[in-house]
Motif scaffolding. Structure first.
Motif, PDB file in Angstrom:
ATOM      1  N   GLY A   1      10.064   5.250 -64.218  1.00 22.38           N
ATOM      2  CA  GLY A   1       9.291   5.157 -65.469  1.00 22.38           C
ATOM      3  C   GLY A   1       8.040   5.877 -65.384  1.00 22.38           C
ATOM      4  O   GLY A   1       7.480   6.094 -64.374  1.00 22.38           O
ATOM      5  N   SER A   2       7.542   6.181 -66.613  1.00 27.37           N
ATOM      6  CA  SER A   2       6.340   6.943 -66.589  1.00 27.37           C
ATOM      7  C   SER A   2       5.379   6.483 -67.933  1.00 27.37           C
ATOM      8  O   SER A   2       6.210   6.092 -68.994  1.00 27.37           O
ATOM      9  N   ASP A   3       4.328   6.576 -67.697  1.00 23.78           N
ATOM     10  CA  ASP A   3       3.520   6.157 -68.843  1.00 23.78           C
ATOM     11  C   ASP A   3       2.130   7.253 -69.318  1.00 23.78           C
ATOM     12  O   ASP A   3       1.384   7.409 -68.339  1.00 23.78           O
TER      13      ASP A   3
ATOM     14  N   ALA B   1      -3.262   1.461 -62.118  1.00 27.96           N
ATOM     15  CA  ALA B   1      -2.065   2.074 -62.018  1.00 27.96           C
ATOM     16  C   ALA B   1      -0.917   0.913 -61.393  1.00 27.96           C
ATOM     17  O   ALA B   1       0.286   0.910 -61.829  1.00 27.96           O
ATOM     18  N   LEU B   2      -1.420  -0.097 -60.586  1.00 21.01           N
ATOM     19  CA  LEU B   2      -0.376  -1.034 -60.179  1.00 21.01           C
ATOM     20  C   LEU B   2       0.044  -1.947 -61.308  1.00 21.01           C
ATOM     21  O   LEU B   2       1.151  -2.424 -61.587  1.00 21.01           O
ATOM     22  N   ASN B   3      -0.843  -2.456 -62.244  1.00 23.67           N
ATOM     23  CA  ASN B   3      -0.461  -2.819 -63.368  1.00 23.67           C
ATOM     24  C   ASN B   3       0.434  -2.251 -64.309  1.00 23.67           C
ATOM     25  O   ASN B   3       1.651  -2.644 -64.656  1.00 23.67           O
ATOM     26  N   VAL B   4       0.355  -1.000 -64.301  1.00 25.28           N
ATOM     27  CA  VAL B   4       1.395  -0.218 -65.109  1.00 25.28           C
ATOM     28  C   VAL B   4       2.758  -0.054 -64.363  1.00 25.28           C
ATOM     29  O   VAL B   4       3.652  -0.199 -64.905  1.00 25.28           O
ATOM     30  N   SER B   5       2.635   0.274 -63.043  1.00 26.58           N
ATOM     31  CA  SER B   5       3.834   0.312 -62.269  1.00 26.58           C
ATOM     32  C   SER B   5       4.696  -0.695 -62.136  1.00 26.58           C
ATOM     33  O   SER B   5       5.875  -0.687 -62.049  1.00 26.58           O
ATOM     34  N   ASN B   6       3.910  -2.029 -62.119  1.00 25.56           N
ATOM     35  CA  ASN B   6       4.615  -3.139 -61.867  1.00 25.56           C
ATOM     36  C   ASN B   6       5.468  -3.536 -63.442  1.00 25.56           C
ATOM     37  O   ASN B   6       6.611  -4.015 -63.303  1.00 25.56           O
ATOM     38  N   GLN B   7       5.280  -3.155 -64.532  1.00 22.43           N
ATOM     39  CA  GLN B   7       5.709  -3.117 -65.701  1.00 22.43           C
ATOM     40  C   GLN B   7       6.831  -2.252 -65.837  1.00 22.43           C
ATOM     41  O   GLN B   7       7.987  -2.477 -66.487  1.00 22.43           O
ATOM     42  N   LEU B   8       6.427  -1.023 -65.225  1.00 21.03           N
ATOM     43  CA  LEU B   8       7.590   0.128 -65.362  1.00 21.03           C
ATOM     44  C   LEU B   8       8.820  -0.208 -64.425  1.00 21.03           C
ATOM     45  O   LEU B   8      10.021  -0.046 -64.938  1.00 21.03           O
TER      46      LEU B   8
END
Length: 465
Positions: A132-134, A248-255
């Motif tokens: 995934g990518s944000d 970054a970790l918050n985003v990567s965990n959701q991805l």
């Protein structure tokens, strides 16, 4: 005489050497830190297949049996020939966060890639899958099919202090495992079009190819992802920006869990409180995020937040500047109610807000101003809005048009012809007569707040009578 002079020189040289060694010993030694971490830093390359069409006009035919006919057909493509494909490549860095093959890098490193390849320090090259990518935070999560991989130690950017030593490992211009070091220059930087990331600013040398690589502290922990530089030349100029690892970790965990990111949305347009505006609101000092507009049917409107409120706290976190608010709202859990502290009419008020998921396209309005007759006040000529003008501007009942601005207080405040004055000193302006009445109550030499609508954008200005 000569002997004394010689001894003095020797003594000075010895002192100089001791001083130099003392300074050198006071600097950090990165050798062990690099040795422990560089194996978990990878080089990322991508390929993108692009269609290459003929540049010749449609229906053009090459003459047969002529000199160079075959050569021309080879370069430009003959009749009926399919468009050729070419591969474009990009290069960046990344780092391994789990021994089963998950990696972090920047969104812009892998954007529009057809294939992604990860090269490890042991020279293995693995094909990666984009989990995934944000784009908003410029974070991407990758996965390679491998086990027992070296991993970095993840830290927290919240404990970082300005002036603290940090270092980066990456592949600038394709030079693998390049190490650069510097200090944290600032925290919580807001960059244009990057409202949801409180960037870490450093003077670590970052260049093309470093993007997506880790930023370490002296504990050997990753505290950020190197993302951008400020440059007028295209190369490093002493201003580098990293995404905090907590973000970054918050985003990567959701991805990893859902493939997309849920981001909190309040539904306000905000601006900084200047010294003059703080004086107009009778605040002790400039602070907080001044609400200039509220999106209809948004969480802010439902919670009772009003235009002119100054948000000074969100969920217990102080808001010193307007740029501090969006990252806090974006990272908040939309399932929980948020506490918003505002200053309204010189009093502090705490409101409870139920956040919603950030819409893909935040609402905005456009304006096309037409003039009509009016009056002169506070160094500007104002005119009432006709029904047609209100319909075009999307303004229901309040506001007056600024037809022209003289050299004076209005001009000094930044008011321009074509602006729509929505509020004066915290009061909604109904028409020109109402604005005159409001202006007559203002004391000479006092700063007052003026809310204008300029081409669909709400802006608070400070006007001195």
């Amino acid at each position: 005489m000569y002997t004394r002079l010689s001894r003095s020189i020797i003594f000075i040289v010895m002192l100089s050497g001791l001083f130099t060694n003392a300074v050198a010993n006071g600097l950090p030694d990165f050798t062990d830190l690099v040795e422990k971490n560089n194996k978990a830093v990878v080089n990322i390359s991508t390929t993108q297949k692009a269609q290459q069409h003929s540049v010749l006009p449609e229906g053009f035919e090459f003459p047969e049996n002529q000199p160079y006919s075959d050569l021309l057909k080879h370069f430009f493509g003959g009749q009926g020939q399919r468009p050729r494909q070419r591969e474009s490549r990009s290069l960046g860095s990344g780092f391994i966060i789990s021994n089963d093959g998950f990696l972090l890098t920047n969104h812009h490193v892998v954007k529009n890639a057809d294939e992604i390849f990860v090269r490890l320090q042991d020279r293995r090259e693995l094909k990666a899958e984009l989990i995934g990518s944000d784009e908003r935070t410029d974070v991407a999560l990758l996965k390679v099919d491998a086990k027992d991989l070296p991993v970095v130690k993840l830290g927290s950017s919240k404990s970082l202090k300005v002036g603290e030593w940090v270092f980066a490992i990456g592949s600038p211009f394709g030079f693998d495992s390049s190490v650069t070091a510097g200090i944290v220059s600032a925290k919580g930087r807001s960059l244009p079009k990057e409202n949801y990331v409180p960037f870490i600013q450093t003077d670590v040398a970052i260049n093309p190819g470093n993007s997506g690589g880790p930023l370490f502290n002296l504990e050997g922990e990753v505290v950020g992802i190197n993302s951008q530089i400020y440059s007028r030349s295209g190369g490093f100029m002493g201003l580098s920006f990293a995404i905090p690892i907590d973000v970054a970790l918050n985003v990567s965990n959701q991805l990893k869990e859902s493939g997309h990111v849920i981001r909190g949305w309040l539904g306000v347009r905000i601006q900084d409180v200047t010294r003059e505006l703080a004086e107009s609101f009778e605040m002790d000092k400039p602070q907080g995020a001044l609400v200039a507009q509220i999106v209809p049917d948004s969480p802010a409107e439902k919670a009772g937040i009003q235009v002119g409120d100054v948000i000074i706290s969100f969920n217990g976190e102080s808001i010193s500047r307007s740029s501090s608010l969006p990252p806090l709202v974006g990272a908040a859990n939309i399932k929980n109610k948020a506490r918003v502290t505002v200053i309204r009419n010189k009093k502090t008020k705490v409101l409870t807000v139920t956040l919603e998921n950030l819409p893909e396209d935040e609402q905005a309005s456009a304006t096309d101003v037409t003039e009509s007759k009016g009056n002169s006040i506070l160094g500007m000529s104002i005119k009432n809005l006709t029904k047609q003008m209100r319909d075009e501007l999307g303004i229901k009942q309040y506001g007056v048009l600024v037809a022209s601005v003289d050299n004076g207080n209005a001009s000094n405040a930044g008011i321009r012809a074509g602006d729509i004055i929505m509020q004066l000193d915290g009061q909604s302006v109904k028409n020109t007569q109402h604005m005159k009445k409001l202006a007559s109550k203002i004391k000479e030499g006092k700063f007052i707040s003026v809310l204008i609508n300029r081409q669909g954008n709400p802006i608070f200005l400070a006007l001195k009578k």
